[in-house]
Design a protein around this motif. Structure first.
Motif, PDB file in Angstrom:
ATOM      1  N   ARG A   1       8.613   3.750  14.816  1.00 13.42           N
ATOM      2  CA  ARG A   1       8.929   3.465  13.420  1.00 13.42           C
ATOM      3  C   ARG A   1       7.987   4.226  12.506  1.00 13.42           C
ATOM      4  NH1 ARG A   1       8.277  -2.341  10.303  1.00 13.42           N
ATOM      5  NH2 ARG A   1       8.944  -1.605   8.247  1.00 13.42           N
ATOM      6  N   LEU A   2       8.584   4.938  11.542  1.00 10.32           N
ATOM      7  CA  LEU A   2       7.774   5.687  10.594  1.00 10.32           C
ATOM      8  C   LEU A   2       7.106   4.731   9.614  1.00 10.32           C
ATOM      9  CD1 LEU A   2      10.196   8.648   9.792  1.00 10.32           C
ATOM     10  CD2 LEU A   2       8.252   8.642  11.366  1.00 10.32           C
ATOM     11  N   ALA A   3       5.956   5.132   9.128  1.00  7.99           N
ATOM     12  CA  ALA A   3       5.228   4.298   8.169  1.00  7.99           C
ATOM     13  C   ALA A   3       5.991   4.217   6.849  1.00  7.99           C
ATOM     14  CB  ALA A   3       3.833   4.861   7.942  1.00  7.99           C
ATOM     15  N   THR A   4       5.894   3.085   6.201  1.00  4.49           N
ATOM     16  CA  THR A   4       6.511   2.878   4.893  1.00  4.49           C
ATOM     17  C   THR A   4       5.438   2.992   3.821  1.00  4.49           C
ATOM     18  OG1 THR A   4       8.177   1.390   5.827  1.00  4.49           O
ATOM     19  CG2 THR A   4       7.791   1.276   3.446  1.00  4.49           C
TER      20      THR A   4
ATOM     21  N   LEU B   1      -8.855  -7.435  -7.275  1.00  2.22           N
ATOM     22  CA  LEU B   1      -7.499  -6.976  -6.995  1.00  2.22           C
ATOM     23  C   LEU B   1      -7.458  -6.051  -5.785  1.00  2.22           C
ATOM     24  CD1 LEU B   1      -5.651  -6.173 -10.327  1.00  2.22           C
ATOM     25  CD2 LEU B   1      -4.894  -7.650  -8.492  1.00  2.22           C
ATOM     26  N   ASN B   2      -8.398  -5.132  -5.726  1.00  3.23           N
ATOM     27  CA  ASN B   2      -8.428  -4.180  -4.621  1.00  3.23           C
ATOM     28  C   ASN B   2      -8.565  -4.898  -3.292  1.00  3.23           C
ATOM     29  OD1 ASN B   2      -8.382  -1.565  -3.570  1.00  3.23           O
ATOM     30  ND2 ASN B   2     -10.611  -1.404  -3.579  1.00  3.23           N
ATOM     31  N   ALA B   3      -9.459  -5.897  -3.238  1.00  2.00           N
ATOM     32  CA  ALA B   3      -9.658  -6.653  -2.000  1.00  2.00           C
ATOM     33  C   ALA B   3      -8.408  -7.447  -1.642  1.00  2.00           C
ATOM     34  CB  ALA B   3     -10.855  -7.587  -2.149  1.00  2.00           C
ATOM     35  N   MET B   4      -7.774  -8.045  -2.642  1.00  2.00           N
ATOM     36  CA  MET B   4      -6.565  -8.819  -2.382  1.00  2.00           C
ATOM     37  C   MET B   4      -5.435  -7.940  -1.882  1.00  2.00           C
ATOM     38  SD  MET B   4      -6.495 -11.511  -5.570  1.00  2.00           S
ATOM     39  CE  MET B   4      -5.095 -12.401  -4.912  1.00  2.00           C
ATOM     40  N   ALA B   5      -5.261  -6.774  -2.489  1.00  2.00           N
ATOM     41  CA  ALA B   5      -4.185  -5.864  -2.082  1.00  2.00           C
ATOM     42  C   ALA B   5      -4.378  -5.407  -0.646  1.00  2.00           C
ATOM     43  CB  ALA B   5      -4.145  -4.661  -3.023  1.00  2.00           C
TER      44      ALA B   5
ATOM     45  N   THR C   1      -1.630  -6.295   2.319  1.00  2.00           N
ATOM     46  CA  THR C   1      -0.884  -5.216   2.980  1.00  2.00           C
ATOM     47  C   THR C   1      -1.274  -5.075   4.447  1.00  2.00           C
ATOM     48  OG1 THR C   1      -2.526  -3.607   2.162  1.00  2.00           O
ATOM     49  CG2 THR C   1      -0.514  -3.900   0.864  1.00  2.00           C
ATOM     50  N   ALA C   2      -2.472  -5.543   4.802  1.00  4.32           N
ATOM     51  CA  ALA C   2      -2.886  -5.482   6.208  1.00  4.32           C
ATOM     52  C   ALA C   2      -2.043  -6.393   7.083  1.00  4.32           C
ATOM     53  CB  ALA C   2      -4.368  -5.855   6.337  1.00  4.32           C
TER      54      ALA C   2
ATOM     55  N   VAL D   1       2.957  -0.347   7.083  1.00  3.65           N
ATOM     56  CA  VAL D   1       3.072  -0.290   5.624  1.00  3.65           C
ATOM     57  C   VAL D   1       1.783   0.267   5.049  1.00  3.65           C
ATOM     58  CG1 VAL D   1       3.308  -1.648   3.519  1.00  3.65           C
ATOM     59  CG2 VAL D   1       4.703  -2.199   5.517  1.00  3.65           C
ATOM     60  N   ILE D   2       1.893   1.326   4.278  1.00  6.09           N
ATOM     61  CA  ILE D   2       0.707   1.991   3.719  1.00  6.09           C
ATOM     62  C   ILE D   2       0.832   2.059   2.199  1.00  6.09           C
ATOM     63  CG2 ILE D   2      -0.663   4.117   3.678  1.00  6.09           C
ATOM     64  CD1 ILE D   2       0.381   4.708   6.481  1.00  6.09           C
ATOM     65  N   PRO D   3      -0.033   1.344   1.469  1.00  9.82           N
ATOM     66  CA  PRO D   3       0.053   1.364   0.007  1.00  9.82           C
ATOM     67  C   PRO D   3      -0.604   2.607  -0.584  1.00  9.82           C
ATOM     68  CG  PRO D   3      -1.745  -0.051   0.706  1.00  9.82           C
ATOM     69  CD  PRO D   3      -1.074   0.438   1.965  1.00  9.82           C
ATOM     70  N   ILE D   4       0.006   3.118  -1.631  1.00  8.64           N
ATOM     71  CA  ILE D   4      -0.614   4.184  -2.430  1.00  8.64           C
ATOM     72  C   ILE D   4      -1.150   3.499  -3.683  1.00  8.64           C
ATOM     73  CG2 ILE D   4      -0.242   6.357  -3.648  1.00  8.64           C
ATOM     74  CD1 ILE D   4       2.175   6.812  -1.793  1.00  8.64           C
TER      75      ILE D   4
END
Length: 286
Positions: free
Chosen positions: A8-11, A26-30, A34-35, A40-43
Protein backbone atom coordinates in the motif's frame (compact mmCIF):
# COMPACT_ATOMS: atom_id res chain seq x y z
CA UNK A 1 -0.01 -20.51 -0.64
CA UNK A 2 -2.00 -17.29 -0.55
CA UNK A 3 -0.80 -14.46 -2.78
CA UNK A 4 1.15 -11.66 -1.13
CA UNK A 5 -0.81 -8.55 -0.35
CA UNK A 6 -0.01 -5.62 -2.63
CA UNK A 7 2.12 -2.96 -1.00
CA UNK A 8 0.00 0.00 0.00
CA UNK A 9 1.32 3.39 -1.02
CA UNK A 10 1.59 6.06 1.64
CA UNK A 11 -1.23 8.59 1.88
CA UNK A 12 -0.06 12.20 2.05
CA UNK A 13 -2.30 15.01 3.22
CA UNK A 14 -1.95 18.63 4.26
CA UNK A 15 -2.56 19.57 7.88
CA UNK A 16 -2.62 23.24 8.86
CA UNK A 17 -1.75 24.01 12.49
CA UNK A 18 -2.90 27.47 13.57
CA UNK A 19 -1.89 28.79 16.98
CA UNK A 20 -1.83 32.10 18.82
CA UNK A 21 1.21 30.84 20.73
CA UNK A 22 4.28 28.77 19.81
CA UNK A 23 2.37 25.92 18.16
CA UNK A 24 4.16 23.27 20.23
CA UNK A 25 0.94 21.86 21.66
CA UNK A 26 -0.66 21.51 18.24
CA UNK A 27 2.45 20.00 16.71
CA UNK A 28 2.66 17.35 19.43
CA UNK A 29 -1.04 16.55 19.13
CA UNK A 30 -0.89 16.23 15.34
CA UNK A 31 2.07 13.86 15.55
CA UNK A 32 0.40 11.75 18.22
CA UNK A 33 -2.84 11.41 16.25
CA UNK A 34 -1.34 10.72 12.80
CA UNK A 35 0.96 8.10 14.32
CA UNK A 36 -2.16 6.01 14.95
CA UNK A 37 -2.69 5.56 11.19
CA UNK A 38 -0.53 3.23 9.11
CA UNK A 39 0.79 4.61 5.85
CA UNK A 40 -0.42 8.15 6.52
CA UNK A 41 2.11 10.97 6.24
CA UNK A 42 1.06 14.55 7.09
CA UNK A 43 2.51 17.56 5.31
CA UNK A 44 2.53 20.08 8.15
CA UNK A 45 1.99 23.80 7.75
CA UNK A 46 2.56 25.61 11.04
CA UNK A 47 1.29 29.13 11.69
CA UNK A 48 2.47 30.30 15.11
CA UNK A 49 1.78 33.54 16.98
CA UNK A 50 -1.29 34.36 14.87
CA UNK A 51 -2.74 37.34 16.73
CA UNK A 52 -4.24 39.72 14.16
CA UNK A 53 -6.90 39.69 11.45
CA UNK A 54 -4.29 40.42 8.81
CA UNK A 55 -2.19 37.44 9.91
CA UNK A 56 -5.30 35.26 9.75
CA UNK A 57 -6.01 36.44 6.19
CA UNK A 58 -2.56 35.23 5.14
CA UNK A 59 -3.15 31.91 6.94
CA UNK A 60 -6.43 31.41 5.02
CA UNK A 61 -4.65 32.17 1.75
CA UNK A 62 -2.12 29.44 2.53
CA UNK A 63 -4.89 27.01 3.50
CA UNK A 64 -6.70 27.69 0.23
CA UNK A 65 -3.54 26.95 -1.79
CA UNK A 66 -3.03 23.57 -0.05
CA UNK A 67 -6.42 22.05 0.87
CA UNK A 68 -6.39 19.79 3.92
CA UNK A 69 -7.36 19.58 7.58
CA UNK A 70 -7.12 22.63 9.87
CA UNK A 71 -6.33 22.27 13.57
CA UNK A 72 -6.17 25.25 15.87
CA UNK A 73 -5.79 26.33 19.50
CA UNK A 74 -7.03 29.90 19.14
CA UNK A 75 -8.30 31.72 22.22
CA UNK A 76 -9.37 35.05 20.71
CA UNK A 77 -13.06 34.84 19.77
CA UNK A 78 -12.78 37.12 16.71
CA UNK A 79 -9.85 35.18 15.27
CA UNK A 80 -11.65 31.87 15.83
CA UNK A 81 -14.71 33.17 14.00
CA UNK A 82 -12.56 34.47 11.16
CA UNK A 83 -10.86 31.09 10.77
CA UNK A 84 -14.11 29.12 11.08
CA UNK A 85 -15.87 31.32 8.52
CA UNK A 86 -12.91 31.06 6.14
CA UNK A 87 -12.85 27.26 6.44
CA UNK A 88 -16.60 27.09 5.78
CA UNK A 89 -16.14 29.17 2.66
CA UNK A 90 -13.31 26.91 1.49
CA UNK A 91 -15.25 23.79 2.51
CA UNK A 92 -12.36 22.64 4.74
CA UNK A 93 -12.70 20.79 8.05
CA UNK A 94 -11.47 22.79 11.03
CA UNK A 95 -11.06 21.47 14.57
CA UNK A 96 -10.46 23.29 17.83
CA UNK A 97 -7.96 20.74 19.11
CA UNK A 98 -8.37 21.50 22.82
CA UNK A 99 -12.10 22.28 22.78
CA UNK A 100 -13.42 18.88 24.01
CA UNK A 101 -10.99 18.75 26.92
CA UNK A 102 -11.46 22.40 27.85
CA UNK A 103 -15.24 22.04 27.71
CA UNK A 104 -15.24 18.95 29.91
CA UNK A 105 -12.94 20.54 32.49
CA UNK A 106 -14.91 23.77 32.49
CA UNK A 107 -18.15 21.89 33.20
CA UNK A 108 -16.52 19.76 35.89
CA UNK A 109 -14.73 22.62 37.64
CA UNK A 110 -17.42 25.21 37.12
CA UNK A 111 -14.63 27.61 36.20
CA UNK A 112 -14.49 30.28 33.53
CA UNK A 113 -12.02 29.84 30.68
CA UNK A 114 -9.03 32.19 30.56
CA UNK A 115 -8.94 34.32 27.44
CA UNK A 116 -5.30 35.28 27.86
CA UNK A 117 -3.46 34.52 24.62
CA UNK A 118 -0.50 32.16 24.97
CA UNK A 119 -1.35 31.53 28.62
CA UNK A 120 0.04 28.00 28.52
CA UNK A 121 3.53 29.31 27.80
CA UNK A 122 3.73 32.08 30.41
CA UNK A 123 6.97 32.37 32.36
CA UNK A 124 5.30 31.22 35.54
CA UNK A 125 6.45 29.34 38.61
CA UNK A 126 6.27 25.97 36.83
CA UNK A 127 8.54 27.18 34.04
CA UNK A 128 11.27 28.33 36.42
CA UNK A 129 10.84 25.12 38.43
CA UNK A 130 11.61 23.08 35.31
CA UNK A 131 14.72 25.15 34.61
CA UNK A 132 15.91 24.65 38.19
CA UNK A 133 15.25 20.92 37.92
CA UNK A 134 17.29 20.74 34.72
CA UNK A 135 20.19 22.58 36.38
CA UNK A 136 19.95 20.15 39.30
CA UNK A 137 20.05 17.09 37.02
CA UNK A 138 23.18 18.34 35.26
CA UNK A 139 24.91 19.33 38.51
CA UNK A 140 24.31 15.94 40.17
CA UNK A 141 24.72 13.63 37.21
CA UNK A 142 26.78 10.44 37.36
CA UNK A 143 27.46 10.47 41.10
CA UNK A 144 28.43 14.12 41.41
CA UNK A 145 27.66 15.93 44.64
CA UNK A 146 27.97 15.17 48.32
CA UNK A 147 25.31 13.23 50.19
CA UNK A 148 23.85 16.34 51.83
CA UNK A 149 23.49 17.94 48.39
CA UNK A 150 21.53 14.94 47.11
CA UNK A 151 18.96 15.61 49.85
CA UNK A 152 17.63 18.33 47.55
CA UNK A 153 16.53 15.70 45.00
CA UNK A 154 13.01 14.37 44.60
CA UNK A 155 14.43 11.10 43.32
CA UNK A 156 17.88 9.51 43.03
CA UNK A 157 18.36 6.85 40.36
CA UNK A 158 20.87 4.11 41.05
CA UNK A 159 22.10 1.42 38.68
CA UNK A 160 25.01 -0.07 36.81
CA UNK A 161 26.54 1.74 33.85
CA UNK A 162 24.31 2.23 30.76
CA UNK A 163 20.90 1.78 32.37
CA UNK A 164 19.55 5.12 31.01
CA UNK A 165 20.05 7.00 34.27
CA UNK A 166 21.13 10.33 32.77
CA UNK A 167 18.53 10.65 29.99
CA UNK A 168 15.81 9.64 32.43
CA UNK A 169 16.93 12.36 34.86
CA UNK A 170 16.88 14.94 32.06
CA UNK A 171 13.39 13.85 31.01
CA UNK A 172 12.15 14.05 34.60
CA UNK A 173 13.66 17.53 34.90
CA UNK A 174 11.49 18.70 32.01
CA UNK A 175 8.54 17.60 34.15
CA UNK A 176 9.82 19.72 37.05
CA UNK A 177 11.16 16.74 39.02
CA UNK A 178 14.61 17.12 40.58
CA UNK A 179 16.50 13.94 39.78
CA UNK A 180 20.09 12.88 40.45
CA UNK A 181 21.78 9.61 39.60
CA UNK A 182 24.54 7.50 41.10
CA UNK A 183 26.21 4.72 39.05
CA UNK A 184 27.14 1.42 40.68
CA UNK A 185 30.80 0.73 39.89
CA UNK A 186 32.31 -2.62 40.93
CA UNK A 187 34.95 -2.08 43.61
CA UNK A 188 34.22 1.66 43.87
CA UNK A 189 30.58 2.59 44.41
CA UNK A 190 27.98 0.18 45.80
CA UNK A 191 25.26 2.71 46.64
CA UNK A 192 25.40 2.05 50.37
CA UNK A 193 25.79 5.76 51.17
CA UNK A 194 22.38 6.44 49.63
CA UNK A 195 20.69 4.55 52.47
CA UNK A 196 21.33 7.61 54.66
CA UNK A 197 19.19 9.84 52.45
CA UNK A 198 15.99 11.01 54.14
CA UNK A 199 14.18 13.15 51.57
CA UNK A 200 14.64 11.63 48.09
CA UNK A 201 13.08 8.45 46.81
CA UNK A 202 15.90 6.12 45.71
CA UNK A 203 14.99 3.95 42.71
CA UNK A 204 17.08 1.09 41.36
CA UNK A 205 17.30 0.61 37.60
CA UNK A 206 18.08 -2.82 36.20
CA UNK A 207 18.29 -4.38 32.73
CA UNK A 208 18.73 -7.82 31.19
CA UNK A 209 22.40 -8.92 30.90
CA UNK A 210 22.12 -9.63 27.16
CA UNK A 211 20.69 -6.20 26.45
CA UNK A 212 23.29 -4.48 28.61
CA UNK A 213 26.17 -6.29 26.92
CA UNK A 214 24.83 -5.17 23.55
CA UNK A 215 24.50 -1.55 24.67
CA UNK A 216 27.98 -1.49 26.16
CA UNK A 217 29.57 -3.09 23.11
CA UNK A 218 27.91 -0.53 20.86
CA UNK A 219 29.27 2.22 23.08
CA UNK A 220 32.79 0.77 22.95
CA UNK A 221 32.55 0.51 19.17
CA UNK A 222 31.53 4.17 18.95
CA UNK A 223 34.54 5.08 21.08
CA UNK A 224 36.82 2.82 18.96
CA UNK A 225 37.78 0.97 22.16
CA UNK A 226 38.11 -2.74 21.39
CA UNK A 227 40.35 -3.97 24.19
CA UNK A 228 39.19 -6.87 26.34
CA UNK A 229 37.34 -5.70 29.43
CA UNK A 230 34.96 -6.96 32.11
CA UNK A 231 32.80 -3.99 31.04
CA UNK A 232 31.46 -6.08 28.17
CA UNK A 233 32.22 -9.61 29.37
CA UNK A 234 28.94 -11.54 29.53
CA UNK A 235 29.62 -13.35 32.81
CA UNK A 236 31.00 -10.24 34.48
CA UNK A 237 28.01 -8.18 33.35
CA UNK A 238 25.58 -10.84 34.57
CA UNK A 239 27.28 -10.91 37.98
CA UNK A 240 27.24 -7.10 38.12
CA UNK A 241 23.50 -6.99 37.51
CA UNK A 242 22.74 -9.77 40.01
CA UNK A 243 24.70 -7.96 42.73
CA UNK A 244 22.96 -4.69 41.96
CA UNK A 245 19.53 -6.29 42.09
CA UNK A 246 20.30 -7.94 45.41
CA UNK A 247 21.52 -4.63 46.80
CA UNK A 248 18.28 -2.91 45.75
CA UNK A 249 16.15 -5.61 47.35
CA UNK A 250 18.22 -5.62 50.54
CA UNK A 251 17.72 -1.88 50.93
CA UNK A 252 14.02 -2.00 50.10
CA UNK A 253 14.32 0.29 47.07
CA UNK A 254 11.71 0.06 44.31
CA UNK A 255 13.19 -1.43 41.13
CA UNK A 256 12.39 -0.64 37.49
CA UNK A 257 13.51 -2.97 34.69
CA UNK A 258 14.41 -0.75 31.72
CA UNK A 259 15.09 -3.59 29.27
CA UNK A 260 12.01 -2.97 27.16
CA UNK A 261 11.17 0.54 28.30
CA UNK A 262 11.76 3.82 26.57
CA UNK A 263 13.08 6.73 28.65
CA UNK A 264 9.55 8.18 28.63
CA UNK A 265 8.10 4.94 30.01
CA UNK A 266 10.76 4.71 32.71
CA UNK A 267 10.09 8.33 33.70
CA UNK A 268 6.35 7.64 33.84
CA UNK A 269 6.95 4.69 36.18
CA UNK A 270 9.11 6.88 38.43
CA UNK A 271 6.43 9.59 38.45
CA UNK A 272 3.92 6.96 39.57
CA UNK A 273 6.26 5.85 42.35
CA UNK A 274 6.64 9.44 43.57
CA UNK A 275 2.87 9.84 43.58
CA UNK A 276 2.41 6.60 45.50
CA UNK A 277 5.05 7.67 47.97
CA UNK A 278 3.12 10.85 48.68
CA UNK A 279 0.03 8.75 49.43
CA UNK A 280 2.05 6.13 51.35
CA UNK A 281 1.24 3.36 48.85
CA UNK A 282 4.63 2.80 47.25
CA UNK A 283 5.15 -0.57 45.62
CA UNK A 284 8.27 -2.70 45.37
CA UNK A 285 8.83 -3.07 41.65
CA UNK A 286 7.74 -1.80 38.26
Amino acid sequence: MSPARPHRLATYFHVHLVSDSTGETLNAMAKAVTARFDGVIPIEHIYALVRSARQMERVLEEIESAPGVVLHTLVDRDLREQLEEGCRRLDMPQIGALDPLIGALSRYLGAALSTRVGAQHALDHDYFNRIAALDFAMAYDDGQGALDQLEGADVVLCGVSRTSKTPTCIYLAHRGIRAANVPLVPGQEDGERLTALKNPLVVGLTVSPDRLVQIRRNRMDNLNAHRASTYTDEEAVRDEIIKARRAFERRGWPVIDVTRRSVEETAAAITNLLSERRTHRIGAAW
